[in-house]
Design a protein around this motif. Structure first.
Motif, short mmCIF file in Angstrom:
data_model
loop_
_atom_site.label_atom_id
_atom_site.label_comp_id
_atom_site.label_asym_id
_atom_site.label_seq_id
_atom_site.Cartn_x
_atom_site.Cartn_y
_atom_site.Cartn_z
N UNK A 20 -5.41 2.48 4.61
CA UNK A 20 -5.79 1.75 3.40
C UNK A 20 -6.77 0.62 3.71
N UNK A 54 -6.62 12.51 0.28
CA UNK A 54 -5.41 11.92 -0.30
C UNK A 54 -5.78 11.30 -1.65
N UNK A 98 0.66 4.44 6.96
CA UNK A 98 -0.68 4.59 6.36
C UNK A 98 -1.37 3.27 6.00
N UNK A 119 0.81 -1.22 0.00
CA UNK A 119 0.00 0.00 0.00
C UNK A 119 0.85 1.28 0.00
N UNK A 162 -11.03 6.32 -4.25
CA UNK A 162 -12.21 5.65 -3.70
C UNK A 162 -13.48 6.34 -4.20
N UNK A 163 -13.48 7.68 -4.14
CA UNK A 163 -14.66 8.44 -4.56
C UNK A 163 -14.92 8.22 -6.05
N UNK A 203 -5.67 8.24 -2.27
CA UNK A 203 -6.48 7.05 -1.98
C UNK A 203 -7.95 7.43 -1.84
N UNK A 204 -8.21 8.55 -1.14
CA UNK A 204 -9.60 8.97 -0.97
C UNK A 204 -10.24 9.33 -2.30
N UNK A 238 2.24 7.78 0.02
CA UNK A 238 1.32 6.77 0.52
C UNK A 238 0.17 7.38 1.34
N UNK A 239 -0.96 6.69 1.42
CA UNK A 239 -1.28 5.41 0.80
C UNK A 239 -1.45 5.54 -0.71
N UNK A 295 -15.37 18.44 -6.51
CA UNK A 295 -16.23 18.47 -5.34
C UNK A 295 -15.73 17.56 -4.21
N UNK A 296 -14.42 17.53 -4.06
CA UNK A 296 -13.87 16.63 -3.04
C UNK A 296 -13.85 17.28 -1.66
N UNK A 297 -14.01 18.58 -1.61
CA UNK A 297 -13.87 19.26 -0.32
C UNK A 297 -15.03 18.93 0.61
N UNK A 298 -14.82 19.20 1.86
CA UNK A 298 -15.82 18.83 2.87
C UNK A 298 -15.33 17.55 3.50
N UNK A 299 -15.17 17.55 4.81
CA UNK A 299 -14.59 16.36 5.45
C UNK A 299 -13.09 16.51 5.59
N UNK A 300 -12.40 15.38 5.68
CA UNK A 300 -10.95 15.39 5.96
C UNK A 300 -10.15 15.88 4.76
N UNK A 354 -16.24 10.64 3.85
CA UNK A 354 -15.13 11.60 3.82
C UNK A 354 -14.87 12.26 5.17
N UNK A 355 -15.84 12.15 6.08
CA UNK A 355 -15.71 12.93 7.32
C UNK A 355 -14.65 12.39 8.27
N UNK A 356 -14.51 11.07 8.32
CA UNK A 356 -13.61 10.47 9.31
C UNK A 356 -12.15 10.68 8.94
N UNK A 357 -11.36 11.15 9.87
CA UNK A 357 -9.95 11.41 9.56
C UNK A 357 -9.09 10.14 9.58
#
Ligand SMILES: Cc1cc2nc3c(=O)[nH]c(=O)nc-3n(C[C@H](O)[C@H](O)[C@H](O)COP(=O)(O)OP(=O)(O)OC[C@H]3O[C@@H](n4cnc5c(N)ncnc54)[C@H](O)[C@@H]3O)c2cc1C
Ligand code: SF4
Ligand code: SF4
Lengths: 404, 401
Positions: free
Chosen positions: B22, A176, B18, A40, A182-183, A178-179, A238-239, A168-173, B31-34
């Motif tokens: 993963x 990365x 990390x 990873x 995922x989206x 990886x996120x 990473x990730x 539109x990725x903003x909002x939340x953490x 998306x909210x959880x860090x």
């Protein structure tokens, strides 16, 4: 518990590959691992050696090098098997041992590897007219302008453009790669629509961070089919989605071939009978559990993963079977002062020496266990980082160990 | 033994690799959880104080996928639970939290009333229809687990046990006691067949898992003290404590010690076994009764997260396979419910999103029966797929005739 034909210890690249090869040979396989290994974190590109033609370079290595034990034939077979497994999990790879393929790094340099995910293969970049580098609003650690600056040094004649997309990725953490991947795996169209706003022609290329989903090739295929230009992914911090895709491709293959994967299972000892290993002992919070086996593959990695440990200086240990560990004697050979230099680091030569079937040997060359095979980063005799051979040694030793 | 005990000391081992991120199903769902790395070791290491609470800590479901991914032995999820307890020292619990943490108390109240179970079940049906659950902050989409007409601990006294001589104590767990006593019956039958008389200790409390995840750590500690003391009493008599509930066994074997760092919890843990772990040990010693009818079923096995953590292999699969069953693991990740997590209204969608892959797998229906050792996993699979799973011990019990 009935004995497994093969038990693989360690779920990094070498362990996953060894389990896949053994399962493909019709064996009943268990994979025991503690922690998810370094895939990873990695780009998913497999380096064999930093040379124009890795196969030629392998021939010229000194005799104690792991590749010499493995042999070029097994290296070739391993590369083919690897590409095949990845393809079965819908993750196309390009490459062979006789040449290297460039990929674009997160800072805009080119890095060459033998086997690379098709989505990163930058071979055609030289033929492109204009290169768009896409920055995505809210995505951490990806700087298109820096990539352009560095690529300009390599391709001074090309036109570059930094493009900014808001998906539109903003909002939340903080997001990365990886996120974002995922989206996008759930909604490819947002990326496809974003890329369609760029004014790209057939002869242009688009460079994006690695966000084509976390599994297989379907997100990329869906987006690619809507655009004429070639789209390339870079590496990232990473990730790393490209490494995660490779890990998932292997796991999918192992699961579909009936390999039992046991997570959180730290092997502490072997069960041995003379020169035969008959099982391994896993330690949990209160007791021990024996997993019986006919053959064991040790793929526990190097210092980073605990495959080799060192309490006292000059006394590195292999903690499971207490195998002799080769290391360059004398502190003066141990390291060179510059950690990130272009000289090899003595300590990274540290590892286990083997015979040609990758069975561990002692100083006199005697085989210590007849059915134990050592594969991956715990092999001694080469500096994988310096010579850029980690992935190649991992998959080819795994192939050899599993077929020996 | 394991260096993974005593969570609080493990944060400093974090390499920021990390890997946990993963593998966190909640991060993948929203998306909210860090995420585990930042919330567990990073935040937990620096501040275990009430003033500085990580706002997204509430999203952690304690599924422990992060712990399994970690190469460095960081007890990430337990660090999260310890911080959650810190938060609730200065913040009140909601009524819903109080309810989902105290299933044992509710169960006892129901049993004190005549026809209590029937009325409670009718009440829950009404509660659901009238939207009362939803107003309370519970997931209105779900059926609350129905109370069995007779709890297992009462049913137990009516079972004619056939075995004499060797004894074990059964830790029933709340869910089996209140909602699925048939699993308890199957357990007794299997243990009897193997020469063990099953004892029940009415002095045991709920293992405390729902209390820990809801931030009632002091109460959980009282449960832990009581349970560990009793387990140690049984240990002195040489009688092992065995449970068919995976989350209970994890709690008793590992989490007490991780959370509370007292040696007695480790000593007690040595006397606790998960049901199939115990049976496989019997088998290894050649003491397992293999006078079992061939099991010709094709079984889809959802391995609970809390079993994967225990490093005991897959004893249920091994044993059932030995008698002819074709066991396929579902390999579809976490089911999403994580104890009482998925019962919260604000976590319901996350929970269903996490479970989606498993529901899809189950809906393929290429098997005779779904099995899973964990009661809440079974509930979630039923809710998400419409197919009702059973405990693997029910399959084995049916094969002993
Ligand atoms: C950041 C990073 C980037 C990389 N980039 C590249 C690249 O670009 N190209 C390339 O070719 N290679 C790259 N690599 C290297 C490659 O990914 C592998 O790390 C390398 O091939 C070694 O693999 P391995 O399987 O031998 O060891 P590892 O990946 O280290 O795996 C060892 C596994 O064994 C487990 N283990 C250890 N002890 C025990 C035990 N007692 N019981 C059970 N399990 C145990 C560990 O937890 C781990 O899962 C990179 C690595 C890293 C970390
Ligand atoms: S316990 Fe589960 S939800 Fe919580 S951080 Fe770890 S992986 Fe994520
Ligand atoms: S997996 Fe472990 S070491 Fe890696 S970031 Fe998470 S807690 Fe830290």
């Amino acid at each position: 518990m009935k004995p497994f034909d093969v038990i693989v210890i360690g779920g990094g690249l070498a362990g996953l590959m060894a389990a896949a090869v053994a399962a493909d040979n019709g064996q009943r396989v268990a994979l025991l691992t503690y922690g998810s290994g370094s895939l990873p974190l990695a780009s998913g590109a497999i380096d064999f050696l930093n040379a124009k033609a890795p196969d030629v370079a392998i021939k010229n290595l000194p005799a104690h090098h792991p590749y010499k034990k493995i042999g070029l034939k097994a290296c070739d077979a391993a590369a083919k098997f690897f590409v095949d497994i990845a393809a079965k999990a819908d993750l196309p790879y390009n490459g062979r041992l006789s040449a290297q393929i460039p990929i674009v790094t997160a800072v805009g340099t080119l890095k060459y590897s033998a086997l690379v995910p098709e989505s990163m293969d930058a071979s055609n970049l030289v033929n492109k007219k204009k290169i768009f580098v896409v920055e995505i609003k809210g995505l951490k650690d990806f700087y298109a302008a820096m990539i352009v600056d560095n690529l300009k040094k390599i391709f001074p004649d090309k036109t570059f453009e930094v493009a900014k997309l808001d998906l539109n990725l903003l909002g939340g953490r903080d997001i990365t790669c990886m996120d974002a991947a995922q989206i996008i795996s759930v909604n490819e169209q947002i990326l496809a629509d974003g890329l369609k706003t760029l004014d790209v022609g057939d002869d242009d290329a688009i460079i994006i961070p690695p966000i084509f989903g976390l599994e297989g090739n379907s997100s990329r295929a869906a987006i690619k089919s809507q655009l004429r230009a070639e789209i390339l992914e870079t590496t990232c911090l990473p990730p790393s989605p490209t490494g995660i895709r490779l890990q998932r491709a292997f796991i999918k293959y192992l699961q579909s071939s009936g390999v039992r994967i046991f997570e959180n299972s730290k092997v502490v000892r072997g069960v041995v009978d003379g020169k035969k290993v008959t099982g391994v002992v896993v330690e949990n919070s209160v007791r021990e559990k024996v997993f019986p086996a006919r053959k064991v593959i040790l793929a526990t990695g190097g210092f980073y993963s605990g495959g080799i440990t060192m309490r006292d200086f000059d006394q590195p240990r292999e903690p499971i079977f207490d195998l002799p560990v080769f290391f360059p004697t004398g502190a003066e050979n141990w390291s060179n002062e510059q950690l990130f230099s272009d000289e090899p680091q003595g300590f990274s030569m540290t590892g286990i020496f083997t015979d040609e079937s990758l069975r561990p040997i002692d100083e006199s060359g005697e085989i210590l266990f007849e059915n134990l095979h050592v594969v991956g980063a715990n092999l001694g005799g080469s500096d994988f980082v310096f010579e850029r051979s980690a992935g190649g040694v991992a998959i080819s030793s795994a192939y050899k160990g599993a077929t020996s | 033994m394991s260096d993974k005990t005593q969570a609080i000391f493990t944060g400093d081992r974090c390499l920021s690799c990390t890997s946990c991120m993963a593998n966190c199903p909640v991060m993948a769902a929203i998306k909210d959880y860090r995420g585990p790395k930042l919330v567990g070791p990073a935040h937990g290491r620096m501040h275990f104080s009430q003033e500085d609470i990580e706002a997204t800590l509430e999203f952690c479901s304690n599924c422990k996928s992060c712990d399994r991914a970690c190469p460095s032995g960081v007890a990430v999820s337990t660090l999260n639970m310890l911080q959650r307890a810190e938060y609730y020292k200065t913040h009140p619990h909601t009524q819903a939290e109080d309810m989902i943490a105290h299933g044992e108390r509710a169960g006892k109240m129901v049993r004190m009333m005549p026809f209590g179970a029937t009325f409670a079940n009718i009440g829950m049906e009404f509660g659901k229809t009238l939207g009362i659950f939803s107003k309370l902050g519970l997931a209105g989409e779900r059926d609350m687990p129905a109370y069995a007409s007779t709890p297992f601990k009462d049913l137990y006294s009516r079972i004619k046990q056939t075995a004499g001589g060797k004894k074990i104590v059964m830790f029933t767990g709340c869910f089996i006691n209140d909602n699925e006593p048939q699993v308890g019956e199957a357990f007794v039958k299997v243990m009897n067949a193997n020469g063990y008389e099953v004892l029940i200790d009415k002095g045991f409390n709920c293992c405390g898992s729902p209390l820990v995840v809801t931030g009632y750590l002091d109460e959980a500690k009282q449960h832990a003290d009581n349970n560990a003391d009793r387990i140690l009493e049984w240990k002195k008599k040489g009688i092992p404590v065995v449970t068919p509930c995976t989350s209970c066994s994890l709690m008793l074997k590992e989490e007490y010690h991780e959370l509370f760092a007292e040696h007695k919890f480790h000593e007690a843990a040595e006397n606790v076994y998960d049901a199939f772990e115990f049976l496989e040990i019997l088998q290894e010693r050649g003491e397992f009764n293999d006078n079992v009818k061939p099991i010709s079923q094709k079984l889809l096995y959802h391995v609970p997260c809390h079993l994967k953590c225990q490093a005991i292999g897959l004893p249920a699969a091994n044993i059932l396979e030995e008698f002819g069953a074709n066991v396929q693991t579902a390999d579809a990740g976490c089911c999403g419910i994580s104890g009482n997590y998925g019962f919260r209204k604000d976590k319901y969608d996350i929970s269903m999103k996490i479970g989606a892959k498993l529901f899809e797998r189950v809906k393929r229906k290429d098997f005779d029966k779904v099995i899973s050792d964990c009661g809440t996993c079974r509930m979630q699979i039923h809710h998400g797929s419409g197919i009702k799973p059973c405990h693997p011990i029910e399959i084995l019990a049916a094969a002993y005739q």
